[in-house]
Design an enzyme around this catalytic site. Sequence first.
Site, PDB file in Angstrom:
ATOM      1  N   HIS A 138      48.795  42.362  45.225  1.00  0.00           N
ATOM      2  CA  HIS A 138      48.220  41.045  45.026  1.00  0.00           C
ATOM      3  C   HIS A 138      48.520  40.135  43.808  1.00  0.00           C
ATOM      4  O   HIS A 138      47.759  39.186  43.432  1.00  0.00           O
ATOM      5  CB  HIS A 138      46.441  41.138  45.420  1.00  0.00           C
ATOM      6  CG  HIS A 138      46.015  41.994  44.479  1.00  0.00           C
ATOM      7  ND1 HIS A 138      44.887  42.520  44.580  1.00  0.00           N
ATOM      8  CD2 HIS A 138      46.187  41.898  43.096  1.00  0.00           C
ATOM      9  CE1 HIS A 138      44.323  43.167  43.789  1.00  0.00           C
ATOM     10  NE2 HIS A 138      45.059  42.655  42.543  1.00  0.00           N
ATOM     11  N   GLU A 148      43.605  50.322  41.361  1.00  0.00           N
ATOM     12  CA  GLU A 148      43.291  49.485  42.549  1.00  0.00           C
ATOM     13  C   GLU A 148      43.615  50.053  43.746  1.00  0.00           C
ATOM     14  O   GLU A 148      43.362  49.604  44.914  1.00  0.00           O
ATOM     15  CB  GLU A 148      44.245  48.120  42.308  1.00  0.00           C
ATOM     16  CG  GLU A 148      43.682  47.243  41.290  1.00  0.00           C
ATOM     17  CD  GLU A 148      44.501  46.024  41.243  1.00  0.00           C
ATOM     18  OE1 GLU A 148      43.808  44.935  40.432  1.00  0.00           O
ATOM     19  OE2 GLU A 148      45.527  45.596  41.448  1.00  0.00           O
ATOM     20  N   HIS A 170      50.831  49.565  37.782  1.00  0.00           N
ATOM     21  CA  HIS A 170      50.768  48.386  36.594  1.00  0.00           C
ATOM     22  C   HIS A 170      49.458  48.530  35.790  1.00  0.00           C
ATOM     23  O   HIS A 170      48.529  49.350  35.859  1.00  0.00           O
ATOM     24  CB  HIS A 170      50.621  47.270  37.338  1.00  0.00           C
ATOM     25  CG  HIS A 170      49.439  46.734  38.049  1.00  0.00           C
ATOM     26  ND1 HIS A 170      49.022  47.293  39.105  1.00  0.00           N
ATOM     27  CD2 HIS A 170      48.768  45.640  37.730  1.00  0.00           C
ATOM     28  CE1 HIS A 170      48.062  46.373  39.519  1.00  0.00           C
ATOM     29  NE2 HIS A 170      47.944  45.711  38.839  1.00  0.00           N
ATOM     30  N   HIS A 227      38.470  39.883  40.281  1.00  0.00           N
ATOM     31  CA  HIS A 227      38.918  40.313  39.095  1.00  0.00           C
ATOM     32  C   HIS A 227      37.941  39.473  37.963  1.00  0.00           C
ATOM     33  O   HIS A 227      38.291  38.573  37.285  1.00  0.00           O
ATOM     34  CB  HIS A 227      40.407  39.537  38.638  1.00  0.00           C
ATOM     35  CG  HIS A 227      41.251  40.581  39.425  1.00  0.00           C
ATOM     36  ND1 HIS A 227      41.518  40.208  40.965  1.00  0.00           N
ATOM     37  CD2 HIS A 227      42.206  41.290  39.398  1.00  0.00           C
ATOM     38  CE1 HIS A 227      42.495  41.021  41.543  1.00  0.00           C
ATOM     39  NE2 HIS A 227      42.970  41.929  40.411  1.00  0.00           N
TER      40      HIS A 227
HETATM   41  C1  DHB Z   1      48.961  41.196  37.358  1.00  0.00           C
HETATM   42  C2  DHB Z   1      48.666  42.147  38.694  1.00  0.00           C
HETATM   43  C3  DHB Z   1      47.455  42.126  39.168  1.00  0.00           C
HETATM   44  O1  DHB Z   1      47.234  42.960  40.138  1.00  0.00           O
HETATM   45  C4  DHB Z   1      46.338  41.487  38.733  1.00  0.00           C
HETATM   46  O2  DHB Z   1      45.122  41.533  39.243  1.00  0.00           O
HETATM   47  C5  DHB Z   1      46.572  40.470  37.459  1.00  0.00           C
HETATM   48  C6  DHB Z   1      47.800  40.585  36.923  1.00  0.00           C
HETATM   49  C7  DHB Z   1      50.267  41.111  36.943  1.00  0.00           C
HETATM   50  O3  DHB Z   1      50.981  41.883  37.159  1.00  0.00           O
HETATM   51  O4  DHB Z   1      50.454  40.276  36.101  1.00  0.00           O
HETATM   52 FE    FE Z   2      44.657  42.932  40.397  1.00  0.00          FE
END
Ligand code: DHB
Ligand code: FE
Length: 280
Positions: A12, A240, A193, A59
């Site tokens: 997302h 997540e 990530h 978030h």
């Molecule tokens: C990014 C990815 C995410 O899932 C998020 O909530 C905020 C930022 C990103 O890759 O920048």
């Molecule tokens: Fe996220």
Amino acid sequence: MATITASVYTSHVPAIGAALDLGKTNEPYWQPVFAGYEPSKKWFAENTPDVIFLVYNDHATAFSLDLIPTFAIGTGPEYPPADEGWGARPVPVVQGHPELAAHIAQSVIQDDFDLTIVNRMDVDHGLTVPLSLLCGQPQAWPCRVIPFAVNVVQYPVPSGRRCFNLGRAIRKAVESFDQPLKVQIWGTGGMSHQLQGPRAGLINREWDNAFLDRLIADPEGLASMPHIEYVREAGSEGIELVMWLIARGAMSDRPPHVVHRFYHVPASNTAVGHLILENR
Ligand code: DHB
Ligand code: FE
């Protein structure tokens, strides 16, 4: 009775929403990302459900350190897109399904899962970006959406096992709702990530693809993976992915039909993963 027809899993990434809203989808950086969702948009247009039960994480937008629900179900009539610091995304207001949501809350709470009931909240990129990826840029979203927010931001966060079992309880709840609704369940977030600290930028292709393999073929085994493995292998925000197990747990026990699978790096700081599974 209502039925769960399919589940959708997708990252997302907020920058995907910005790329769409700012007309950048054909830029060389973004084109491969959006190309991966073309089959999904076609599938969704042909298989639009009555309701999407959309599992995502807030978030620190609607909630903050003041109030941290582990699981929160949206039982309200509508949810505006949130202002996450640069104005609200130019996307439609989400229309809820208060009757089905209240039924699910009743059933799942009686099955011993503690849900927070939310009648009013703004929804952030965790929910709106997946909708944009599958629905494009319509004037109104093509179906009702029940937001289901999971705390994966502030520890302690729920285990994969609990998420998977919660999915099963959601399935039971949907299948006992006395209206012939087609319901899809979506799990969002991930894949690997990490947004901060010395390991910021971490991506783990091999682990992500093994996760997709197991989500399809061995979800129950996958559900026993401990938090430390998500964080070590997929980075701090890779946690997540436990939300995908809620959607997978809501699917039938029979092996699903894999409609579409897509994986791409990079998109912002994230590995984009995406899967569509249909119940047979
Ligand atoms: C990014 C990815 C995410 O899932 C998020 O909530 C905020 C930022 C990103 O890759 O920048
Ligand atoms: Fe996220």
